[in-house]
Design an enzyme around this catalytic site. Structure first.
Site, PDB file in Angstrom:
ATOM      1  N   LYS A   1      26.396 -27.713  45.143  1.00  0.00           N
ATOM      2  CA  LYS A   1      26.818 -27.286  43.577  1.00  0.00           C
ATOM      3  C   LYS A   1      25.464 -27.563  42.859  1.00  0.00           C
ATOM      4  O   LYS A   1      24.573 -28.230  43.367  1.00  0.00           O
ATOM      5  CB  LYS A   1      27.775 -28.432  43.138  1.00  0.00           C
TER       6      LYS A   1
ATOM      7  N   ASN B   1      42.231 -16.384  33.325  1.00  0.00           N
ATOM      8  CA  ASN B   1      42.118 -15.391  34.432  1.00  0.00           C
ATOM      9  C   ASN B   1      42.748 -15.773  35.503  1.00  0.00           C
ATOM     10  O   ASN B   1      43.490 -14.732  36.119  1.00  0.00           O
ATOM     11  CB  ASN B   1      40.457 -15.507  34.673  1.00  0.00           C
TER      12      ASN B   1
END
Ligand code: NAD
Length: 343
Positions: free
Chosen positions: A82, A181
């Site tokens: 990440k 979403n």
């Protein structure tokens, strides 16, 4: 405040942590490569106005480690990593900032592949891509959220079959938090399968749409934990399973998309003791990364859906083992991932 790295609880044998700085653009980024045993580390780039550097270090290490587990359990040929950019995503973004990140990734030679995440957008990733090819999910084939929603849906089906002994969702009540979403698409699938929806969101327009299109019943944001439901579907925030909500939840199943749903690891055991079947977050919400990984590795697009649907089978395996070994499903999922990526 001083940031410690090796002694951070989430350091957990990270292979490499790079502090990337480029004064002209103002880039201050941390790139964490947790584990590459299964392939190059893949995970998004978050941009956030961190309180201090210690918070940024903690965040990137926690998220990077989490990606190793998520990618491994999803059966993907990639490791976990990440990156975070320290800065305000509303005011500090420039093309030069993301180009500088691209140069930093290029220097890592492909050990870490980035993508969009909280605070970054695929438009930003296009600037990263002008300096490196180690970037995925450039928006060429759109938003991966529908695949995350599909994974949640098949995961919920597996949980219903295991815990309620039913093949159908007909008549089940789902308390769904967050119609974004992923949440909206998941809600649509649940409705199509015959479930009744009780929803909460801070976005009035999303609520009105869910009422009109899906016949959803709306409750206040805080009331979602108290409603009579069969399934609680957290699709907004992390850490909603905590000591403050546990006693309030009526649902017998937790199946939602949010990351880091358990406020602390011991909540997994408390859910088990309460008779609640928890579909571990990093297993059920892997649909998006599966899609992004296929795209990046140029794997056949028409195989993505079948791979995402296997989330249901993986969860079924986790549930059976958790019963057999009398362990929280979260612990079993961790062990499944570790068996795949640890050498
Ligand atoms: P999103 O930002 O599109 O949607 C989040 C929704 O939650 C929004 O509608 C927002 O208004 C609502 N919300 C915010 N605070 C709330 C609150 N207190 N109570 C109720 N609703 C609230 O995000 P998304 O892409 O749909 O992702 C949802 C969750 O799933 C996030 O936790 C994300 O990290 C996780 N996730 C997403 C994906 C993906 O493919 N998008 C993949 C894995 C995990």
């Amino acid at each position: 405040m001083t940031a410690f790295v090796f002694s951070e609880p989430n350091f957990d044998a990270h292979e490499q942590v790079v502090f990337a700085c480029e004064p002209k653009s103002g880039l201050k980024a941390i790139i964490a490569v947790h584990n590459t045993n299964l392939g190059p580390a893949m995970g998004g780039c978050r941009m956030w106005n961190y309180r201090d550097e210690a918070q940024a270090v903690n965040d990137v290490l926690r998220l990077s480690r989490g990606m190793t587990y998520k990618n491994a359990v999803a059966g993907l040929p990639i490791g976990g990593g990440k990156s975070v950019i320290i800065g305000n995503p509303k005011t500090d973004k420039t093309p030069a900032l993301f180009e500088a990140l691209g140069e930093a990734l290029e220097r890592l030679g492909g050990r870490y592949v980035t993508a969009e995440d909280v605070g970054t957008h695929h438009h930003d990733m296009a600037h990263v891509a002008s300096k490196t090819s180690y970037v995925a999910g450039l928006g060429a084939s759109g938003d991966p959220s529908p695949y995350t929603a599909l994974g949640c849906f098949v995961g919920a089906q597996a949980a219903v079959k295991h815990h309620l002994g039913r093949d159908s969702m007909e008549g089940l009540v789902v308390a769904l938090q967050g119609l974004g979403n992923v949440g909206y698409d998941y809600a649509r699938r649940l409705k199509q399968a015959g479930a009744r929806l009780i929803v909460a969101d801070i976005d009035q327009a999303a609520l009105e749409r869910a009422q009109a299109e899906l016949g959803a019943q709306v409750v206040a944001v805080e009331a979602i934990y108290d409603v009579e439901a069969d399934i609680y579907a957290p699709c907004a925030l992390g850490a909603t399973l905590n000591l403050g909500t546990l006693d309030r939840l009526k649902a017998r199943i937790v199946a939602g998309a949010a990351n880091n749903q358990l406020a602390t690891a011991e909540i997994g055991e408390l859910l088990r003791q309460k008779g609640v079947l928890y579909a571990p977050d990093f297993v059920i919400n892997a649909g998006g990364i599966i899609k992004v990984c296929y795209e990046y590795l140029d794997k056949p697009e028409n195989e993505v859906e079948a791979h995402v649907r296997r989330i249901g089978e993986t969860l079924a395996e986790v549930f059976v083992r958790a019963d057999r070994e009398q362990l929280p499903t979260s612990t079993v999922a961790d062990r499944l991932a570790e068996a795949r990526f640890k050498r």
